[in-house]
Design a protein around this motif. Structure first.
Motif, PDB file in Angstrom:
ATOM      1  N   GLU A  79       0.925  -1.156   0.069  1.00  0.00           N
ATOM      2  CA  GLU A  79      -0.010  -0.105   0.091  1.00  0.00           C
ATOM      3  C   GLU A  79       0.759   1.245  -0.032  1.00  0.00           C
ATOM      4  O   GLU A  79       0.484   2.266  -0.713  1.00  0.00           O
ATOM      5  CB  GLU A  79      -0.956  -0.107   1.105  1.00  0.00           C
ATOM      6  N   ARG A  80       2.054   1.100   0.697  1.00  0.00           N
ATOM      7  CA  ARG A  80       2.643   2.429   0.893  1.00  0.00           C
ATOM      8  C   ARG A  80       3.481   2.568  -0.498  1.00  0.00           C
ATOM      9  O   ARG A  80       3.702   4.019  -0.905  1.00  0.00           O
ATOM     10  CB  ARG A  80       3.866   2.102   1.851  1.00  0.00           C
ATOM     11  N   TYR A  81       4.091   1.554  -1.186  1.00  0.00           N
ATOM     12  CA  TYR A  81       4.666   1.888  -2.456  1.00  0.00           C
ATOM     13  C   TYR A  81       4.130   1.269  -3.667  1.00  0.00           C
ATOM     14  O   TYR A  81       4.440   0.501  -4.626  1.00  0.00           O
ATOM     15  CB  TYR A  81       6.192   1.101  -2.301  1.00  0.00           C
ATOM     16  N   LYS A  82       2.690   1.369  -3.806  1.00  0.00           N
ATOM     17  CA  LYS A  82       2.084   0.963  -4.826  1.00  0.00           C
ATOM     18  C   LYS A  82       1.944   1.276  -6.021  1.00  0.00           C
ATOM     19  O   LYS A  82       2.152   0.941  -7.244  1.00  0.00           O
ATOM     20  CB  LYS A  82       0.245   1.046  -4.513  1.00  0.00           C
ATOM     21  N   GLN A  86       9.551  -0.850  -8.235  1.00  0.00           N
ATOM     22  CA  GLN A  86      10.957  -1.191  -7.814  1.00  0.00           C
ATOM     23  C   GLN A  86      11.211  -1.021  -6.236  1.00  0.00           C
ATOM     24  O   GLN A  86      12.004  -1.991  -5.701  1.00  0.00           O
ATOM     25  CB  GLN A  86      11.922  -0.199  -8.605  1.00  0.00           C
ATOM     26  N   ARG A  87      10.704   0.097  -5.748  1.00  0.00           N
ATOM     27  CA  ARG A  87      11.102   0.312  -4.141  1.00  0.00           C
ATOM     28  C   ARG A  87      10.097  -0.775  -3.527  1.00  0.00           C
ATOM     29  O   ARG A  87      10.510  -1.304  -2.555  1.00  0.00           O
ATOM     30  CB  ARG A  87      10.442   1.745  -3.840  1.00  0.00           C
ATOM     31  N   GLN A  88       9.252  -1.139  -4.075  1.00  0.00           N
ATOM     32  CA  GLN A  88       8.261  -2.078  -3.243  1.00  0.00           C
ATOM     33  C   GLN A  88       8.996  -3.706  -3.372  1.00  0.00           C
ATOM     34  O   GLN A  88       8.845  -4.291  -2.564  1.00  0.00           O
ATOM     35  CB  GLN A  88       6.944  -2.448  -4.092  1.00  0.00           C
ATOM     36  N   SER A  89       9.651  -3.955  -4.397  1.00  0.00           N
ATOM     37  CA  SER A  89      10.414  -5.152  -4.513  1.00  0.00           C
ATOM     38  C   SER A  89      11.669  -4.993  -3.464  1.00  0.00           C
ATOM     39  O   SER A  89      11.931  -6.071  -2.771  1.00  0.00           O
ATOM     40  CB  SER A  89      10.887  -5.519  -5.951  1.00  0.00           C
ATOM     41  N   GLU A  90      12.524  -4.000  -3.582  1.00  0.00           N
ATOM     42  CA  GLU A  90      13.480  -3.799  -2.597  1.00  0.00           C
ATOM     43  C   GLU A  90      12.855  -3.831  -1.258  1.00  0.00           C
ATOM     44  O   GLU A  90      13.793  -4.431  -0.343  1.00  0.00           O
ATOM     45  CB  GLU A  90      14.020  -2.335  -2.828  1.00  0.00           C
ATOM     46  N   GLU A  91      11.810  -3.223  -0.724  1.00  0.00           N
ATOM     47  CA  GLU A  91      11.357  -3.465   0.749  1.00  0.00           C
ATOM     48  C   GLU A  91      10.867  -4.744   0.882  1.00  0.00           C
ATOM     49  O   GLU A  91      11.209  -5.254   2.209  1.00  0.00           O
ATOM     50  CB  GLU A  91      10.320  -2.558   0.776  1.00  0.00           C
TER      51      GLU A  91
END
Length: 427
Positions: A79-82, A86-91
Motif C-alpha cells: 500500500e505504501r509503495y503501490k 521497484q521500491r516495493q520489491s526492494e522493501e
C-alpha cells in the motif's frame, strides 16, 4: 510432456534401478508379470522419495508459517509503495532478509520431487513404446508390458487409441474407466488436502490476500490435475495418487499435532492438551513442553486460544513454567499474568479484617450504639473521685461527657460563653 521428461533423462537410471529392486521383492510374492508387483514397486518408490523429502517438508511448514506472519507487513509495503514497483520489491526483499524467510521454501518439496516424477514418466513412456531404458532390459520390458492394474496396462493413457491399447493387451473401455477413476481420486485428494489446510490450519485472526490466493489454488490445482491427468500413463497416475495420499496424511498429522497458532486446529489441540495436563498434572513429552514454553514466552502477544489455555490451568490450580513444564501450586493459587510473569496469591484461611459497620444519622446524633460485650462508657478524662453529677461552675455550661456523640464547643474551636462582635482593629 515428452520433451520435458527428456530433460530429466539423467535421473532415469537411478529411478529405474529403484523400481527394479522393489520389483524383485514384490515379484517373488505376487509374480513378476503381475500388476501388483509393478504397481507396488511404483508406490514404494514414492514412499522412499517422500521419506527422503521429510526435512524439506519441515522447512516448508516453517517457511509457510513465517510467510503468514509477514502478511500484514507485506500488505503495508504494497500500500505504501503501490506506485513504485521497484521500491516495493526492494522493501520486500529487505523484509525477507530481516525475518530470515524465503518465499521459495514453501515450494521446495514440489521442486525436489519434480525430477523423479518426470524421470518415471520417461521410463513408463519407454515401456509403452517398447524401448529399453535405464536398467530395464528386454526381459523386464516384456514383463512390464504384460502388467495390468485392474485391466489397464501401466503404460496406457486415457487419450490412447484403441489400436495402441490393443497392442498392450487391453481394451479401451477398461483403460478409460481405470484412468478416469484414478484422475478423480487424484483431484479429490488434492482438493481435500488444500481444503483442510485452509479451514483448519490457517490463522483466522489475520485477513490477508495470501488467504485469498490459497482459496483460489484450492480450486485451481484439482482442475489442473484433471486436465493433465488424461495425458499421464497409468503408472504415473499411480505415482501421483500415492503422492497426494501421502501429502494428505502428512498434512493431517501436522494439523493434529503441530497446528498453526490462531487456527481452529490450535484451539482443538490446546483443548486436548488441557484435558491431559489437568488430569495428570504434567506434560507428556518434549513436544508438548515446547508448545507450552512458546505460549508462556509470548506473554501479552498470546491469542485467545492460548489465553484460554493458561486461564484454564490457573483455575485448575496449575501453573505453566517458563521451561514448558506444568507444576501444581501448594497453598497458593498461581495466576499467570498477561505479560508472562507468574504471581502467587495466598489462599490460606487467614481472618479477614472486618470493616466497621456504618451507622445511621440518628445513631450518630444520639451517640451510636455499642456492640454487646463492649464497655458502654469511655474512660473519664476527669479525676476518678469527682462525682459525675457535680454542678458546673457559675457562668459555665456543663461539660459534655466523652462518648455522648456531641462535640464540645472547645473541640470545635469556639470560645465558651456569649461572644461579642469583633471590633475593627486599631492601628
Amino acid at each position: 510432456m515428452d520433451t520435458i521428461a527428456s530433460l530429466f533423462s539423467f535421473i532415469t537410471w537411478p529411478v529405474s534401478w529403484v523400481i527394479v529392486q522393489f520389483h524383485t521383492v514384490y515379484g517373488a510374492i505376487f509374480g513378476p508379470d503381475t500388476g501388483w508387483a509393478w504397481g507396488l514397486s511404483i508406490v514404494s518408490l514414492v514412499i522412499l522419495i517422500r521419506i527422503c523429502l521429510i526435512p524439506l517438508f519441515v522447512k516448508q511448514i516453517k517457511a509457510t508459517r513465517a510467510m503468514q506472519t509477514l502478511q500484514p507487513e507485506m500488505k503495508k509495503i504494497q500500500e505504501r509503495y503501490k506506485n513504485d514497483k521497484q521500491r516495493q520489491s526492494e522493501e520486500m526483499m529487505k523484509l525477507y532478509k530481516e525475518s530470515g524467510t524465503n518465499p521459495l521454501s514453501s515450494c521446495l518439496p514440489i521442486l525436489a520431487q519434480s525430477p523423479f516424477f518426470f524421470a518415471l514418466y520417461h521410463v513408463l513412456n519407454g515401456i509403452a513404446t517398447g524401448k529399453t531404458i535405464g536398467v530395464i532390459d528386454d526381459q523386464l520390458l516384456a514383463s512390464a508390458r504384460k502388467a495390468h492394474i485392474f485391466g489397464a496396462p501401466l503404460a496406457a493413457k486415457f487419450t490412447d487409441s484403441a489400436h495402441k491399447v490393443a497392442q498392450l493387451g487391453a481394451s479401451l473401455t477398461d483403460v478409460r474407466v481405470v484412468t478416469a477413476v484414478m484422475i478423480v481420486l487424484m483431484s479429490a485428494s488434492q482438493f481435500y488436502t488444500q481444503r483442510q489446510l485452509m479451514t483448519k490450519n490457517v490463522d483466522t485472526t489475520v485477513k490477508t490476500p495470501f488467504m485469498q490466493q490459497q482459496k483460489m489454488l484450492m480450486y485451481v490445482f484439482p482442475v489442473m490435475f484433471a486436465v493433465f491427468g488424461i495425458n499421464f500413463p497409468v503408472g504415473v497416475l499411480v505415482y501421483w495418487l500415492t503422492t497426494n495420499v501421502w501429502t494428505m496424511g502428512q498434512q493431517m498429522y501436522v494439523i493434529h499435532n503441530n497446528p498453526t497458532p490462531g487456527s481452529k486446529a490450535q484451539a482443538a489441540y490446546l483443548e486436548r492438551l488441557f484435558k491431559h495436563v489437568s488430569h495428570h498434572g504434567k506434560t507428556r513429552n518434549r513436544r508438548e513442553k515446547a508448545i507450552v514454553k512458546a505460549i508462556v514466552v509470548k506473554g501479552r502477544d498470546r491469542n485467545e486460544f492460548e489465553r484460554k489455555f493458561i486461564n484454564g490451568l490457573n483455575k485448575a490450580g496449575l501453573a505453566a513454567q517458563s521451561d514448558g513444564s506444568v507444576m501444581k501450586s501448594d497453598g497458593a493459587a498461581v495466576a499467570q499474568a498477561e505479560d508472562g510473569t507468574t504471581t502467587a496469591t495466598a489462599t490460606a484461611t487467614a481472618p479477614r479484617r472486618q470493616q466497621p459497620k456504618r451507622q445511621s444519622k440518628s445513631q450518630r446524633q444520639s451517640g451510636g450504639t455499642k456492640p454487646a460485650g463492649e464497655a458502654t462508657d469511655s474512660p473519664s478524662l476527669t479525676k476518678s473521685d469527682e462525682p459525675e453529677d457535680a454542678p458546673a461552675a457559675a457562668g459555665e455550661k456543663p461539660a459534655s461527657k466523652p462518648g455522648n456523640g456531641a462535640r464540645s464547643k472547645a473541640q470545635s474551636g469556639q470560645r465558651k460563653g456569649p461572644q461579642r462582635p469583633k471590633s475593627p482593629s486599631k492601628k
